[in-house]
Design an enzyme around this catalytic site. Structure first.
Site, short mmCIF file in Angstrom:
data_model
loop_
_atom_site.label_atom_id
_atom_site.label_comp_id
_atom_site.label_asym_id
_atom_site.label_seq_id
_atom_site.Cartn_x
_atom_site.Cartn_y
_atom_site.Cartn_z
N GLY A 159 0.78 -1.14 -0.08
CA GLY A 159 -0.09 -0.19 0.14
C GLY A 159 0.86 1.41 0.00
O GLY A 159 1.75 1.57 0.83
N GLY A 178 -0.45 4.42 0.40
CA GLY A 178 -1.16 5.40 0.85
C GLY A 178 -0.26 6.11 1.95
O GLY A 178 0.85 6.01 1.75
N PHE A 179 -1.20 6.92 2.78
CA PHE A 179 -0.53 7.65 3.76
C PHE A 179 0.35 6.95 4.67
O PHE A 179 1.54 7.28 5.14
CB PHE A 179 -1.56 8.48 4.62
N GLY A 180 -0.30 5.66 5.19
CA GLY A 180 0.44 4.87 6.08
C GLY A 180 1.83 4.32 5.54
O GLY A 180 2.93 4.23 6.11
N VAL A 225 -1.82 -7.64 -4.34
CA VAL A 225 -1.40 -8.55 -3.46
C VAL A 225 -2.80 -9.16 -3.31
O VAL A 225 -3.91 -8.52 -2.73
CB VAL A 225 -0.83 -8.08 -2.23
N GLU A 285 -19.72 16.14 2.38
CA GLU A 285 -18.95 17.03 1.37
C GLU A 285 -19.32 16.70 -0.13
O GLU A 285 -19.26 17.74 -0.63
CB GLU A 285 -17.32 16.45 1.62
N ALA A 335 -6.19 10.30 7.68
CA ALA A 335 -4.80 10.24 7.11
C ALA A 335 -3.99 10.61 8.02
O ALA A 335 -2.98 9.88 8.18
CB ALA A 335 -4.80 11.43 5.97
#
Length: 419
Positions: A12, A14-16, A80, A170, A314
């Site tokens: 991944g 992403g942010f992490g 994966v 939103e 996030a």
């Protein structure tokens, strides 16, 4: 893997995942980041791509670009599909394998349709750039179809948003602003201002995770924008061009599904305990029980503080990724891992409703209106991963604020037969 340089595999980007990779930059290990796409995506602003406020390149950056200065890090584009823990390998969809000494799962989450997977054929979700561009195409094509119908068509399209959490609120607010402000003078035979935007929420109020006063403000702000907010309204069925709620069937041009989130199937790969939403239950150091060297972070992990899990935000994923990366770096360098427990630094909870309208909880303070909107804007600009994205988003927001225009109203993805 004796005699070889040890390897950290991060699933991944992403942010992490990126935060973990950056924490390992100076560590004597090989880092392999695996992701289904070749880019890092700033998901909190996806709805602005879907509603033509931003372009895809404003919120996405090639992951290789972000990692190019890390000599010990490689990027692999692949999906994966499993983990062989006995052999310490991740398995990709093409059958290939990548072995690891440490594994960090940062696979994120997807939308859940509450036991009705067939609804996904008609309802649009918002998790990827492809999703956002598809929604943008459908929204704009709905107005083009109404215009093509000519003067005889007096009613503009109806759009339905399902889910009154931050994403749904939103999206509904941005869609209402697009129909009533941006597009109002661009058609001759249909009036975009007459388009209906309906927000359905199964619970008693929108933004249920926020204090009641901010939830009430959000509902009022949505109503002022022209959004029809219907709480206590659970979806019963979704079909082609229709949705049934409370026994009433409503024809709609586009259905936007913003309700129900489930973690991606990492718990199934590892055959371990999962929370109600499918997230991997982890210990205080994010380790997966019974799987040495395996960690789960971000939306795919269930990390409880007291009796409540940390939210899927996030800043949470970034802080978790950085912390786990540093623990692995210490062990890889021959040092003891830190005995300091992970502590989440709460950046607050925010949701934007529209132009100069937002709600936020920062340091126990309840903010709303322009103040909350400015705080939301600043935090989101800072969370963007590179200067180019911050600059282009800031310019687009400034231009839109003064002109009420949206510069990304292009319809793409329509294939035409050649010849």
């Amino acid at each position: 893997m004796t005699g070889k340089r040890r390897r950290v595999v991060i699933v991944g980007a992403g942010f992490g995942g990126l935060a973990a990779a950056k924490a390992l930059k100076a560590t004597p290990v090989d880092v392999v980041v695996v992701d289904r796409t070749n880019h890092h995506l700033f998901q909190p602003l996806l709805y602005q791509v879907a509603t033509a406020a931003l372009s895809a390149t404003d919120i996405a950056v090639a992951a290789r670009t972000l990692l190019r200065r890390q000599a010990n890090t490689a990027m692999i584009m692949g999906e994966v599909t499993g983990v062989d823990h006995k052999r310490r390998c991740v398995i990709l969809s093409d059958g290939s394998e990548i072995c690891y000494d440490w594994l960090i799962l940062a696979t994120g989450a997807a939308y859940s349709f509450f036991g009705h997977p067939e609804w996904s054929r008609e309802a649009c979700v918002l998790k990827s750039l492809d999703d956002a561009l598809d929604i943008r195409r459908r929204l704009l094509c709905a107005f083009e179809a109404a215009e093509r119908a000519g003067p005889a068509r007096t009613v503009a399209p109806t759009f339905v948003v399902v889910g009154g959490g931050p994403t749904g609120v939103e999206m509904a607010g941005a869609l209402a602003e697009m129909t009533r402000q941006t597009l109002r003078r661009e058609f001759r035979h249909t009036n975009p201002e007459s388009a209906r935007v309906i927000l359905y929420e199964a619970g008693p109020r929108v933004l249920s995770a926020f204090p009641e006063n901010l939830s009430a403000y959000a509902a009022q702000a949505l109503a002022e924008l022209g959004v029809e907010v219907r709480t206590g309204s659970a979806v019963e069925d979704i079909g082609e061009g229709r949705v049934r709620v409370g026994g009433e069937t409503l024809e709609t041009a586009v259905i936007l599904w913003c309700a129900g989130v489930a973690a991606r199937p990492a718990a199934e790969w590892l055959n371990v305990e999962a929370a109600r939403n499918g997230a991997v239950v982890v210990g205080p150091d994010f380790a997966v029980a019974g799987h040495e060297g395996v960690y789960a972070i971000g939306d795919v992990c269930h990390y409880a503080v007291g009796d409540r899990p940390l939210p899927a935000l996030a800043p949470v994923a970034k802080q978790q990724g950085r912390w786990v990366g540093r623990q692995i770096a210490a062990v890889a360098a021959g040092r003891r891992s830190s005995k300091t427990a992970f502590r989440y630094q709460d950046w607050g909870t925010m949701a934007v409703i529209g132009r100069s309208r937002a709600v936020a909880v920062l340091g126990g303070r309840h903010l709303r209106g322009v103040t909350a909107w400015l705080a939301w804007s600043l935090v989101h600009l800072m969370l963007l991963v590179d200067f180019r994205s911050r600059l282009t988003v800031y310019i687009n927001w400034t231009w839109a604020w003064f002109t009420r225009g949206r510069g990304a109203r292009l319809i793409t993805g329509i294939r035409r037969r050649s010849g």
